[in-house]
Design an enzyme around this catalytic site. Structure first.
Site, short mmCIF file in Angstrom:
data_model
loop_
_atom_site.label_atom_id
_atom_site.label_comp_id
_atom_site.label_asym_id
_atom_site.label_seq_id
_atom_site.Cartn_x
_atom_site.Cartn_y
_atom_site.Cartn_z
N LYS A 12 8.67 52.19 33.67
CA LYS A 12 7.75 52.44 34.78
C LYS A 12 6.90 53.66 34.48
O LYS A 12 7.42 54.74 34.18
CB LYS A 12 8.54 52.66 36.07
N ASP A 63 2.64 59.63 41.99
CA ASP A 63 2.92 58.71 43.09
C ASP A 63 2.78 59.42 44.43
O ASP A 63 3.67 60.16 44.84
CB ASP A 63 4.32 58.13 42.94
N LYS A 80 3.58 59.67 51.15
CA LYS A 80 4.80 60.47 51.13
C LYS A 80 4.59 61.79 51.89
O LYS A 80 3.46 62.26 52.03
CB LYS A 80 5.19 60.81 49.69
N ASP A 111 7.38 60.44 38.16
CA ASP A 111 7.56 59.01 38.40
C ASP A 111 7.22 58.17 37.17
O ASP A 111 7.32 56.94 37.21
CB ASP A 111 6.72 58.57 39.60
N ASP A 118 4.62 52.43 49.05
CA ASP A 118 5.41 53.40 48.29
C ASP A 118 6.55 52.74 47.53
O ASP A 118 7.28 53.41 46.81
CB ASP A 118 5.97 54.48 49.23
N GLU A 140 6.10 50.87 44.97
CA GLU A 140 5.11 50.38 44.01
C GLU A 140 5.67 50.14 42.62
O GLU A 140 5.11 49.37 41.84
CB GLU A 140 3.93 51.37 43.93
N ARG A 154 8.27 48.57 41.55
CA ARG A 154 8.64 47.17 41.30
C ARG A 154 7.41 46.28 41.16
O ARG A 154 7.46 45.24 40.50
CB ARG A 154 9.55 46.68 42.43
#
Length: 503
Positions: A274, A279, A286, A297, A356, A358, A360
């Site tokens: 990933k 993010d 967030k 991230d 959020d 995201e 996946r």
């Protein structure tokens, strides 16, 4: 730093070379209850009972992690001795060993020693050979000496003077220990790359920066790197990936890095990382507090690059493909909204209930892309869910797989590498939480078992090969005073690949 190996059976009086050889310091272990390790017994004899007298006087009680320097010791070649507490002998395990070697390195690095003789690798640890001890000691040393200074206007100079370490090992382990040195150095170099990428700020480590890093790795190590841009990603119909990237001014990149260590026809291990370089959560924004840590991230992507770098340096005889979908997750006028439905590369439609969630969404298209390599196995690595931190804290990475054999290999590797993981369930019953009234599936499954339902989502895109998922949200970086990327799970992944290569 230079590392060398020297076989020695202390119980058979083979220590003459260590006793007379020139060194700034020799490191010895002391158990509680005034018990000397094998090497300490020989040094005690050579110094006419000095070690025993120090222990008996109570200056060194052997408690785990305690250290004591003995300067100007006569009777041996080393100018000083470092005594390291090992704790209770019947409780001496991997953690106790790592605590002891870390304490030793910290003490040594605070001095002006240049050359050290290190005997702790010969200590019996859970029936492991001294080659394991050597590798663990080198990794602990490299961890202690790692500094991230790239963004400092005036980096602090290196304060330690240590340049050479001679490890004493069991004679039967000498050959394996030399291999362990090579592996440990390669592994530490890979971890350093992973940590550097994670620690860089989001305005520097962009998707393009990750792509350029992959290209440079390919150039340096004779590999092949492909970087797909926006139009190519669109042509592949990666609608799920693109739904995350659409609001950022940074263009998305889809990185494919090929390491060929075996015949071209041999099925590769595919690592999917990933690569969200920052993010914000998107429209599902967030909280501001702690959002700076969302530069981490992309640590899944960083671990893929670090692992492949280590594999290339070790020259493992197998094929590895690294796949990294990378972009930012930003709010904006054209950002994906909660309730939007997007179409994945596989053709499944996804209701985005929370922008959020995201990770996946970018991974599912990468996992579909991985099918073209007819892989022997696919492992994805992602800072995927806060729920995994709630479940496992910051010690174990979360491991998910329906393939018991693959899961077993990864758990074995995690124990060997001292990079722990814990297997969590992936039962079909959890799939019900991903049902959507408006699409084939939703991207979240509610509060219960959040890390499990995230893995269940990914499993929908992995039906054509053996697959495992590592959720590293709790282990990829540390917060607080010691804030920084950890380099995990590079040790686990590298050990898995070493085992697969039979090396």
């Amino acid at each position: 730093m230079d590392f060398s190996i020297k076989g020695c059976d202390w119980s058979k009086g083979e220590a003459k070379g260590f006793l007379t050889g020139k060194s700034d310091c020799i490191v010895l272990g002391i158990f509680e209850a005034q018990t000397l390790s094998g090497a300490a017994l020989d040094i005690d004899t050579a110094t006419k009972g000095l070690i025993s007298r120090v222990v008996k006087a109570g200056d060194m009680d052997g408690k785990r992690g305690k250290t004591l320097f003995l300067p100007e010791v006569s009777g041996i070649g080393a100018s000083r001795v470092l005594l390291v507490g090992l704790g209770k002998q019947d409780a001496f395990n991997q953690k106790a060993y790592n605590d002891a070697v870390t304490a030793a390195w910290r003490a040594l690095l605070a001095t002006k020693v240049v050359q050290v003789t290190f005997t702790l690798a010969q200590l019996p640890v859970d029936e492991r050979g001294s080659d394991w001890g050597v590798r663990a000691a080198i990794l602990a040393l490299r961890n202690e000496t790692y500094r991230f200074t790239q963004m400092k206007s005036k980096p602090e100079p290196v304060s330690h003077t240590l340049k050479r370490v001679v490890f004493s090992v069991e004679p039967a382990d000498e050959k394996a220990a030399k291999v362990a040195v090579k592996q440990a150095v390669a592994l530490a170099n890979g971890m350093d790359l992973t940590r550097d990428l994670g620690n860089l700020p989001g305005n520097v480590c962009t998707p393009t920066y990750l792509a350029n890093t992959a290209k440079q790795l390919a150039k340096d190590w004779g590999m092949k790197a492909e970087v797909l841009g926006l139009k190519q990603i669109q042509a592949l119909k990666m609608g799920s990936f693109l739904s995350v990237a659409r609001a950022s001014v940074e263009p998305p990149q889809f990185i494919v890095l090929h390491y060929q260590g075996a015949a071209a026809k041999a099925a590769p291990i595919v690592l999917v990382g990933k690569g969200i370089t920052f993010d914000t959560g998107g429209i599902s924004l967030k909280p501001g507090e702690g959002m700076d840590e969302m530069k981490y991230d992309m640590c899944g992507a960083g671990s893929v690059l670090g692992t492949i770098r280590a594999v290339a340096e070790m020259g493992l005889k197998l094929n590895v493909v690294g796949i990294i979908p990378t972009c930012e997750n930003m709010p904006g006028g054209n950002a994906t909204k909660p309730g939007d439905v997007v179409t994945s590369m596989k053709g499944l439609t996804i209701e985005v209930l929370n922008t959020d969630a995201e990770g996946r969404l970018i991974l599912c298209d990468a996992l579909t892309y991985a099918e073209r390599f007819k892989p022997a196995a696919v492992i994805d690595i992602a800072t995927l869910t806060g729920a995994c931190i709630i479940a496992l804290g910051h010690h174990n990475s979360g491991l998910f797989s329906k393939d018991d054999a693959l899961a077993g290999e990864l758990l074995d590797a995690s124990r060997e590498a001292n990079d722990p993981a814990w297997r969590l369930p992936l039962d079909d019953e959890y799939q019900d939480q991903l049902k959507s009234n408006f699409a084939d599936l939703a991207n979240i499954g509610g509060r219960p078992a959040g890390s499990v339902t995230a893995a269940c989502f990914l499993s929908r895109f992995t039906e054509n090969y053996p697959w495992a998922h590592l959720d590293i949200a709790g282990t990829a970086w540390k917060s607080g005073a010691a804030k920084g990327a950890t380099g995990r799970p590079v040790p686990l992944l590298a050990q898995f690949l070493i085992d697969r290569a039979g090396q």
